[in-house]
Design a protein around this motif. Sequence first.
Motif, PDB file in Angstrom:
ATOM      1  N   SER A   3       0.771  65.054  80.062  1.00 55.42           N
ATOM      2  CA  SER A   3       0.871  65.717  78.599  1.00 55.42           C
ATOM      3  C   SER A   3      -0.755  64.408  77.890  1.00 55.42           C
ATOM      4  O   SER A   3      -1.432  65.039  76.865  1.00 55.42           O
ATOM      5  CB  SER A   3       1.664  65.755  78.032  1.00 55.42           C
ATOM      6  OG  SER A   3       2.291  64.546  77.632  1.00 55.42           O
ATOM      7  N   SER A   4      -0.067  63.347  78.296  1.00 53.67           N
ATOM      8  CA  SER A   4      -1.035  62.454  77.708  1.00 53.67           C
ATOM      9  C   SER A   4      -3.002  62.602  78.602  1.00 53.67           C
ATOM     10  O   SER A   4      -3.600  62.317  77.694  1.00 53.67           O
ATOM     11  CB  SER A   4      -1.046  61.249  78.058  1.00 53.67           C
ATOM     12  OG  SER A   4      -1.877  60.250  77.362  1.00 53.67           O
ATOM     13  N   LYS A   6      -3.974  64.974  79.753  1.00 48.36           N
ATOM     14  CA  LYS A   6      -5.049  66.462  79.244  1.00 48.36           C
ATOM     15  C   LYS A   6      -4.737  66.231  78.230  1.00 48.36           C
ATOM     16  O   LYS A   6      -5.894  66.594  77.496  1.00 48.36           O
ATOM     17  CB  LYS A   6      -3.583  67.150  79.035  1.00 48.36           C
ATOM     18  CG  LYS A   6      -3.879  68.989  78.504  1.00 48.36           C
ATOM     19  CD  LYS A   6      -2.843  70.367  79.443  1.00 48.36           C
ATOM     20  CE  LYS A   6      -3.334  71.328  79.096  1.00 48.36           C
ATOM     21  NZ  LYS A   6      -2.383  72.290  79.225  1.00 48.36           N
ATOM     22  N   GLU A   7      -4.738  65.460  76.749  1.00 46.43           N
ATOM     23  CA  GLU A   7      -4.424  65.604  74.770  1.00 46.43           C
ATOM     24  C   GLU A   7      -5.566  64.568  75.250  1.00 46.43           C
ATOM     25  O   GLU A   7      -7.069  65.065  74.584  1.00 46.43           O
ATOM     26  CB  GLU A   7      -3.478  64.732  74.396  1.00 46.43           C
ATOM     27  CG  GLU A   7      -2.360  66.050  74.372  1.00 46.43           C
ATOM     28  CD  GLU A   7      -3.014  66.997  73.745  1.00 46.43           C
ATOM     29  OE1 GLU A   7      -3.558  67.004  72.705  1.00 46.43           O
ATOM     30  OE2 GLU A   7      -2.280  68.113  74.011  1.00 46.43           O
ATOM     31  N   GLY A   8      -5.671  63.666  76.532  1.00 45.31           N
ATOM     32  CA  GLY A   8      -7.289  63.062  76.068  1.00 45.31           C
ATOM     33  C   GLY A   8      -8.822  63.363  76.977  1.00 45.31           C
ATOM     34  O   GLY A   8      -9.503  63.496  75.892  1.00 45.31           O
ATOM     35  N   LYS A  10      -9.124  66.765  76.238  1.00 44.47           N
ATOM     36  CA  LYS A  10      -9.386  67.448  75.121  1.00 44.47           C
ATOM     37  C   LYS A  10      -9.773  66.862  73.662  1.00 44.47           C
ATOM     38  O   LYS A  10     -10.690  67.326  73.324  1.00 44.47           O
ATOM     39  CB  LYS A  10      -8.460  67.890  74.525  1.00 44.47           C
ATOM     40  CG  LYS A  10      -7.388  68.990  75.353  1.00 44.47           C
ATOM     41  CD  LYS A  10      -5.953  69.967  74.493  1.00 44.47           C
ATOM     42  CE  LYS A  10      -5.699  70.944  74.882  1.00 44.47           C
ATOM     43  NZ  LYS A  10      -4.935  71.139  74.424  1.00 44.47           N
ATOM     44  N   LYS A  11     -10.113  65.307  74.476  1.00 41.67           N
ATOM     45  CA  LYS A  11     -10.615  65.061  73.194  1.00 41.67           C
ATOM     46  C   LYS A  11     -12.451  63.918  73.618  1.00 41.67           C
ATOM     47  O   LYS A  11     -13.022  64.051  72.471  1.00 41.67           O
ATOM     48  CB  LYS A  11     -10.203  62.769  73.068  1.00 41.67           C
ATOM     49  CG  LYS A  11      -8.929  63.527  71.834  1.00 41.67           C
ATOM     50  CD  LYS A  11      -7.972  61.911  72.301  1.00 41.67           C
ATOM     51  CE  LYS A  11      -6.452  62.352  71.404  1.00 41.67           C
ATOM     52  NZ  LYS A  11      -6.341  60.684  71.709  1.00 41.67           N
ATOM     53  N   ALA A  87     -12.010  58.918  75.451  1.00 43.87           N
ATOM     54  CA  ALA A  87     -10.584  58.241  75.591  1.00 43.87           C
ATOM     55  C   ALA A  87     -10.594  57.978  76.809  1.00 43.87           C
ATOM     56  O   ALA A  87     -10.738  58.996  78.233  1.00 43.87           O
ATOM     57  CB  ALA A  87      -9.992  60.071  76.404  1.00 43.87           C
ATOM     58  N   GLN A  90      -8.300  58.199  80.755  1.00 41.25           N
ATOM     59  CA  GLN A  90      -8.022  59.778  80.839  1.00 41.25           C
ATOM     60  C   GLN A  90      -9.798  59.825  81.633  1.00 41.25           C
ATOM     61  O   GLN A  90      -9.882  60.586  83.085  1.00 41.25           O
ATOM     62  CB  GLN A  90      -8.399  60.555  80.325  1.00 41.25           C
ATOM     63  CG  GLN A  90      -6.693  60.109  79.191  1.00 41.25           C
ATOM     64  CD  GLN A  90      -6.493  59.272  78.668  1.00 41.25           C
ATOM     65  OE1 GLN A  90      -7.519  57.823  77.980  1.00 41.25           O
ATOM     66  NE2 GLN A  90      -5.638  59.505  77.975  1.00 41.25           N
ATOM     67  N   THR A 213     -13.945  69.970  80.850  1.00 39.82           N
ATOM     68  CA  THR A 213     -13.697  69.655  80.207  1.00 39.82           C
ATOM     69  C   THR A 213     -15.296  69.311  79.295  1.00 39.82           C
ATOM     70  O   THR A 213     -15.117  68.093  77.825  1.00 39.82           O
ATOM     71  CB  THR A 213     -14.438  67.913  80.873  1.00 39.82           C
ATOM     72  OG1 THR A 213     -15.555  68.683  81.370  1.00 39.82           O
ATOM     73  CG2 THR A 213     -13.802  67.318  81.946  1.00 39.82           C
TER      74      THR A 213
END
Length: 246
Positions: A3-4, A6-8, A10-11, A87, A90, A213
Amino acid sequence: MFSSFKEGIKKTRADRFPLQIKIELKDIFAVLLIPMIFLNGYIDGLLQWEGVEFALADSIFRGLLFLIICFIYGKMLKEHWKKFNAAKWQSWILVVAGAVLVQVIISVTRSWLPLDHTPVKEIKSSIDTTKPSLLIFFIALGPVFTALIEDIVFRYTLLSKLFVPNMVWRIFIVLANAIVFGLIHYNNFGGNILATVSFMSAGLFLNLVYIYTRNIWHVLLIHTLNNFVLSILALILGWILGMFIK
């Protein structure tokens, strides 16, 4: 952890896919690079890389195209790079994992193709790559330059700018893009069109990574790292091993 990650990622998203197709003059120039790349590969196949002079001219040609592409898309590259660094760990994990996966996808796809019955013609070279040389090193940069050009043209110009919100169109453009990407490598396999399917699968993978991405640097670095390992790193390792064997 996932999840970390994935969130990275997205940034790092820098692109907003368009509501309608809007092509600029620089995009038309970028598209014209496709027949130029194909023609260059066709000439390579005809001359079969005979001589250092031709190979050097080929790398210079690719390098110039790369510099032109970087110039006309400079603003976009800077904006995407800032997002890429939002990120860092990531992004780089995705790049390294993606480079490995690209090679796995190419190898697996090639193993499924009936190439035993349609052998790939090997393109021979008279260039001595066994001795360390800055000239040979620059020549080996050719595939790296090509990777950078291809990703900006295919992933940004011919995917991102055409990715309008219509599901049927999106599926078509993603698949058509991957097919054309594979076909421009026709001469890499000595004119064996069936062998290009492995590169079509790689193109499809890179397309999907880019759609997820929305940042050119992920696919650009995945492709560049893959080509770097196969050309530059392989050359350097050959030189090092050659010193020990002697």
